[in-house]
Motif scaffolding. Structure first.
Motif, PDB file in Angstrom:
ATOM      1  N   TYR A   1      12.237 -12.148 -18.346  1.00 49.66           N
ATOM      2  CA  TYR A   1      11.638 -10.871 -18.716  1.00 49.66           C
ATOM      3  C   TYR A   1      11.112 -10.178 -17.472  1.00 49.66           C
ATOM      4  O   TYR A   1      10.424 -10.784 -16.655  1.00 49.66           O
ATOM      5  CB  TYR A   1      10.502 -11.086 -19.718  1.00 49.66           C
ATOM      6  CG  TYR A   1      10.991 -11.661 -21.029  1.00 49.66           C
ATOM      7  CD1 TYR A   1      11.550 -10.824 -21.993  1.00 49.66           C
ATOM      8  CD2 TYR A   1      10.922 -13.032 -21.277  1.00 49.66           C
ATOM      9  CE1 TYR A   1      12.025 -11.358 -23.199  1.00 49.66           C
ATOM     10  CE2 TYR A   1      11.396 -13.558 -22.465  1.00 49.66           C
ATOM     11  CZ  TYR A   1      11.946 -12.726 -23.422  1.00 49.66           C
ATOM     12  OH  TYR A   1      12.416 -13.253 -24.591  1.00 49.66           O
ATOM     13  N   TYR A   2      11.468  -8.933 -17.365  1.00 47.10           N
ATOM     14  CA  TYR A   2      11.007  -8.135 -16.231  1.00 47.10           C
ATOM     15  C   TYR A   2      10.049  -7.056 -16.703  1.00 47.10           C
ATOM     16  O   TYR A   2      10.270  -6.431 -17.736  1.00 47.10           O
ATOM     17  CB  TYR A   2      12.200  -7.466 -15.540  1.00 47.10           C
ATOM     18  CG  TYR A   2      13.007  -8.410 -14.674  1.00 47.10           C
ATOM     19  CD1 TYR A   2      12.659  -8.614 -13.333  1.00 47.10           C
ATOM     20  CD2 TYR A   2      14.098  -9.107 -15.183  1.00 47.10           C
ATOM     21  CE1 TYR A   2      13.395  -9.486 -12.534  1.00 47.10           C
ATOM     22  CE2 TYR A   2      14.840  -9.982 -14.385  1.00 47.10           C
ATOM     23  CZ  TYR A   2      14.481 -10.163 -13.070  1.00 47.10           C
ATOM     24  OH  TYR A   2      15.200 -11.027 -12.279  1.00 47.10           O
ATOM     25  N   LYS A   3       9.009  -6.863 -15.929  1.00 46.43           N
ATOM     26  CA  LYS A   3       8.095  -5.756 -16.223  1.00 46.43           C
ATOM     27  C   LYS A   3       7.662  -5.088 -14.931  1.00 46.43           C
ATOM     28  O   LYS A   3       7.801  -5.679 -13.844  1.00 46.43           O
ATOM     29  CB  LYS A   3       6.879  -6.243 -17.009  1.00 46.43           C
ATOM     30  CG  LYS A   3       6.053  -7.265 -16.266  1.00 46.43           C
ATOM     31  CD  LYS A   3       4.862  -7.772 -17.075  1.00 46.43           C
ATOM     32  CE  LYS A   3       3.883  -6.676 -17.403  1.00 46.43           C
ATOM     33  NZ  LYS A   3       2.570  -7.247 -17.812  1.00 46.43           N
ATOM     34  N   ARG A   4       7.175  -3.866 -15.035  1.00 42.16           N
ATOM     35  CA  ARG A   4       6.700  -3.163 -13.852  1.00 42.16           C
ATOM     36  C   ARG A   4       5.540  -3.909 -13.220  1.00 42.16           C
ATOM     37  O   ARG A   4       4.698  -4.468 -13.905  1.00 42.16           O
ATOM     38  CB  ARG A   4       6.186  -1.763 -14.224  1.00 42.16           C
ATOM     39  CG  ARG A   4       7.240  -0.749 -14.512  1.00 42.16           C
ATOM     40  CD  ARG A   4       6.638   0.439 -15.213  1.00 42.16           C
ATOM     41  NE  ARG A   4       5.637   1.132 -14.415  1.00 42.16           N
ATOM     42  CZ  ARG A   4       5.888   2.204 -13.679  1.00 42.16           C
ATOM     43  NH1 ARG A   4       7.116   2.685 -13.604  1.00 42.16           N
ATOM     44  NH2 ARG A   4       4.920   2.798 -13.014  1.00 42.16           N
ATOM     45  N   SER A   5       5.485  -3.867 -11.910  1.00 44.59           N
ATOM     46  CA  SER A   5       4.318  -4.382 -11.214  1.00 44.59           C
ATOM     47  C   SER A   5       3.447  -3.195 -10.840  1.00 44.59           C
ATOM     48  O   SER A   5       3.673  -2.537  -9.835  1.00 44.59           O
ATOM     49  CB  SER A   5       4.738  -5.133  -9.958  1.00 44.59           C
ATOM     50  OG  SER A   5       3.595  -5.340  -9.147  1.00 44.59           O
ATOM     51  N   GLU A   6       2.489  -2.915 -11.710  1.00 49.10           N
ATOM     52  CA  GLU A   6       1.646  -1.734 -11.443  1.00 49.10           C
ATOM     53  C   GLU A   6       0.902  -1.904 -10.124  1.00 49.10           C
ATOM     54  O   GLU A   6       0.642  -0.932  -9.416  1.00 49.10           O
ATOM     55  CB  GLU A   6       0.666  -1.497 -12.594  1.00 49.10           C
ATOM     56  CG  GLU A   6       1.338  -1.172 -13.931  1.00 49.10           C
ATOM     57  CD  GLU A   6       2.229   0.085 -13.913  1.00 49.10           C
ATOM     58  OE1 GLU A   6       2.123   0.886 -12.956  1.00 49.10           O
ATOM     59  OE2 GLU A   6       3.050   0.241 -14.840  1.00 49.10           O
ATOM     60  N   GLU A   7       0.639  -3.149  -9.796  1.00 48.25           N
ATOM     61  CA  GLU A   7      -0.024  -3.433  -8.523  1.00 48.25           C
ATOM     62  C   GLU A   7       0.851  -3.016  -7.340  1.00 48.25           C
ATOM     63  O   GLU A   7       0.410  -2.314  -6.428  1.00 48.25           O
ATOM     64  CB  GLU A   7      -0.318  -4.928  -8.442  1.00 48.25           C
ATOM     65  CG  GLU A   7      -1.300  -5.314  -7.373  1.00 48.25           C
ATOM     66  CD  GLU A   7      -1.959  -6.649  -7.728  1.00 48.25           C
ATOM     67  OE1 GLU A   7      -2.569  -7.267  -6.848  1.00 48.25           O
ATOM     68  OE2 GLU A   7      -1.829  -7.057  -8.918  1.00 48.25           O
ATOM     69  N   GLY A   8       2.117  -3.439  -7.390  1.00 49.46           N
ATOM     70  CA  GLY A   8       3.041  -3.089  -6.318  1.00 49.46           C
ATOM     71  C   GLY A   8       3.241  -1.584  -6.216  1.00 49.46           C
ATOM     72  O   GLY A   8       3.361  -1.037  -5.118  1.00 49.46           O
ATOM     73  N   ILE A   9       3.273  -0.935  -7.349  1.00 44.40           N
ATOM     74  CA  ILE A   9       3.473   0.508  -7.344  1.00 44.40           C
ATOM     75  C   ILE A   9       2.240   1.213  -6.794  1.00 44.40           C
ATOM     76  O   ILE A   9       2.343   2.208  -6.083  1.00 44.40           O
ATOM     77  CB  ILE A   9       3.844   0.987  -8.765  1.00 44.40           C
ATOM     78  CG1 ILE A   9       5.267   0.486  -9.089  1.00 44.40           C
ATOM     79  CG2 ILE A   9       3.784   2.504  -8.870  1.00 44.40           C
ATOM     80  CD1 ILE A   9       5.707   0.659 -10.513  1.00 44.40           C
ATOM     81  N   LYS A  10       1.083   0.650  -7.096  1.00 43.06           N
ATOM     82  CA  LYS A  10      -0.148   1.195  -6.522  1.00 43.06           C
ATOM     83  C   LYS A  10      -0.116   1.057  -4.987  1.00 43.06           C
ATOM     84  O   LYS A  10      -0.458   1.974  -4.252  1.00 43.06           O
ATOM     85  CB  LYS A  10      -1.356   0.455  -7.106  1.00 43.06           C
ATOM     86  CG  LYS A  10      -2.634   1.259  -7.106  1.00 43.06           C
ATOM     87  CD  LYS A  10      -3.739   0.516  -7.874  1.00 43.06           C
ATOM     88  CE  LYS A  10      -3.443   0.392  -9.368  1.00 43.06           C
ATOM     89  NZ  LYS A  10      -4.390  -0.481 -10.085  1.00 43.06           N
ATOM     90  N   MET A  11       0.339  -0.097  -4.559  1.00 48.29           N
ATOM     91  CA  MET A  11       0.481  -0.343  -3.127  1.00 48.29           C
ATOM     92  C   MET A  11       1.400   0.700  -2.474  1.00 48.29           C
ATOM     93  O   MET A  11       1.114   1.225  -1.408  1.00 48.29           O
ATOM     94  CB  MET A  11       1.067  -1.738  -2.917  1.00 48.29           C
ATOM     95  CG  MET A  11       1.150  -2.180  -1.474  1.00 48.29           C
ATOM     96  SD  MET A  11      -0.449  -2.700  -0.848  1.00 48.29           S
ATOM     97  CE  MET A  11      -0.545  -4.359  -1.578  1.00 48.29           C
ATOM     98  N   LEU A  12       2.481   0.981  -3.153  1.00 46.97           N
ATOM     99  CA  LEU A  12       3.418   1.980  -2.653  1.00 46.97           C
ATOM    100  C   LEU A  12       2.738   3.341  -2.525  1.00 46.97           C
ATOM    101  O   LEU A  12       2.894   4.044  -1.529  1.00 46.97           O
ATOM    102  CB  LEU A  12       4.613   2.080  -3.597  1.00 46.97           C
ATOM    103  CG  LEU A  12       5.590   3.219  -3.340  1.00 46.97           C
ATOM    104  CD1 LEU A  12       6.208   3.109  -1.957  1.00 46.97           C
ATOM    105  CD2 LEU A  12       6.671   3.251  -4.411  1.00 46.97           C
ATOM    106  N   ASN A  13       1.958   3.681  -3.533  1.00 44.16           N
ATOM    107  CA  ASN A  13       1.202   4.930  -3.470  1.00 44.16           C
ATOM    108  C   ASN A  13       0.317   4.972  -2.238  1.00 44.16           C
ATOM    109  O   ASN A  13       0.243   5.985  -1.556  1.00 44.16           O
ATOM    110  CB  ASN A  13       0.316   5.055  -4.714  1.00 44.16           C
ATOM    111  CG  ASN A  13       0.949   5.955  -5.740  1.00 44.16           C
ATOM    112  OD1 ASN A  13       0.946   7.164  -5.587  1.00 44.16           O
ATOM    113  ND2 ASN A  13       1.526   5.363  -6.758  1.00 44.16           N
ATOM    114  N   LYS A  14      -0.314   3.867  -1.978  1.00 44.49           N
ATOM    115  CA  LYS A  14      -1.198   3.806  -0.818  1.00 44.49           C
ATOM    116  C   LYS A  14      -0.398   3.973   0.470  1.00 44.49           C
ATOM    117  O   LYS A  14      -0.763   4.755   1.352  1.00 44.49           O
ATOM    118  CB  LYS A  14      -1.973   2.479  -0.812  1.00 44.49           C
ATOM    119  CG  LYS A  14      -3.096   2.460   0.188  1.00 44.49           C
ATOM    120  CD  LYS A  14      -3.889   1.150   0.141  1.00 44.49           C
ATOM    121  CE  LYS A  14      -4.755   1.055  -1.106  1.00 44.49           C
ATOM    122  NZ  LYS A  14      -5.534  -0.220  -1.138  1.00 44.49           N
ATOM    123  N   ILE A  15       0.718   3.247   0.546  1.00 41.46           N
ATOM    124  CA  ILE A  15       1.563   3.363   1.735  1.00 41.46           C
ATOM    125  C   ILE A  15       1.940   4.815   1.989  1.00 41.46           C
ATOM    126  O   ILE A  15       1.822   5.325   3.096  1.00 41.46           O
ATOM    127  CB  ILE A  15       2.855   2.532   1.559  1.00 41.46           C
ATOM    128  CG1 ILE A  15       2.567   1.048   1.738  1.00 41.46           C
ATOM    129  CG2 ILE A  15       3.916   2.965   2.556  1.00 41.46           C
ATOM    130  CD1 ILE A  15       3.781   0.164   1.493  1.00 41.46           C
TER     131      ILE A  15
END
Lengths: 100, 100
Positions: free
Chosen positions: A81-95
DNA sequence: TTGGTATATCGGGAAAAGTCGATATATATT
DNA sequence: AATATATATCGACTTTTCCCGATATACCAA
């Protein structure tokens, strides 16, 4: 994780769609069998059917997204099962807002 | 502008560097001759020298960034000055925080 | 243990991107 | 008009990405 790899992961229409579909699993994958899929995520087969590409391609795409920390995977029995990593996406926003 | 094209533009180390260098032209391009370069931007030749790739490659890269609305170009005489498009980058931030 | 289903991995052909040198174009100078 | 300089475009070659079918692996059920 290298920034370039993250952007490469996002440089594909199907992969962007997958990320979007996973925002609302119940809406986008109504035939989901797993009763707990809101927590666990959506299995590869469902994503593959919706995307209309081959099984191997979608499996590959999901692992590209995973390597970029944009999704997480959970194996349960024979399903992954795959789900979004909201954490990783938040990190991307920061980057993007600080480093770009 | 297609999202995929924006991410493709960002999927290259040199192009990311250029975008970064253009954050602080005075620091990164001290040999700049144009007295107004803080406003106008930095010319292709300076960027090329700093990047260490061929003239044609850098010219190409800059137009990729331009097509993605990440930089803007101004022709003055025989020079083309490129600068960051803070507006385009803001747009990207919005895309990522809302559409991704 | 045999067979069935889900996913991952491998090998490959086609398309796109990276990068170059050569050439074309635009502008400036004499 | 002739030359010089800055940038853009073109053609070619190499590397990477896209996407597939075939096969391998993991798990489950009988």
């Amino acid at each position: 994780m290298d920034q370039v790899e993250i952007f490469k992961a996002l440089s594909n229409k199907t992969r962007l769609q997958i990320l979007n579909w996973l925002k609302e699993p119940a809406v986008n994958f109504p035939e989901q069998l797993n009763p707990d899929f809101e927590n666990t995520g959506v299995c590869v087969g469902q994503i593959q059917m919706k995307a209309g590409l081959s099984q191997s391609t979608i499996s590959e795409y999901l692992s590209i997204l995973q390597r970029a920390n944009l999704v997480t995977a959970t194996r349960v029995g024979q399903w992954t099962y795959y789900k979004r990593s909201e954490e990783g996406i938040k990190m991307l926003n920061k980057i993007i807002s600080t480093e770009l």
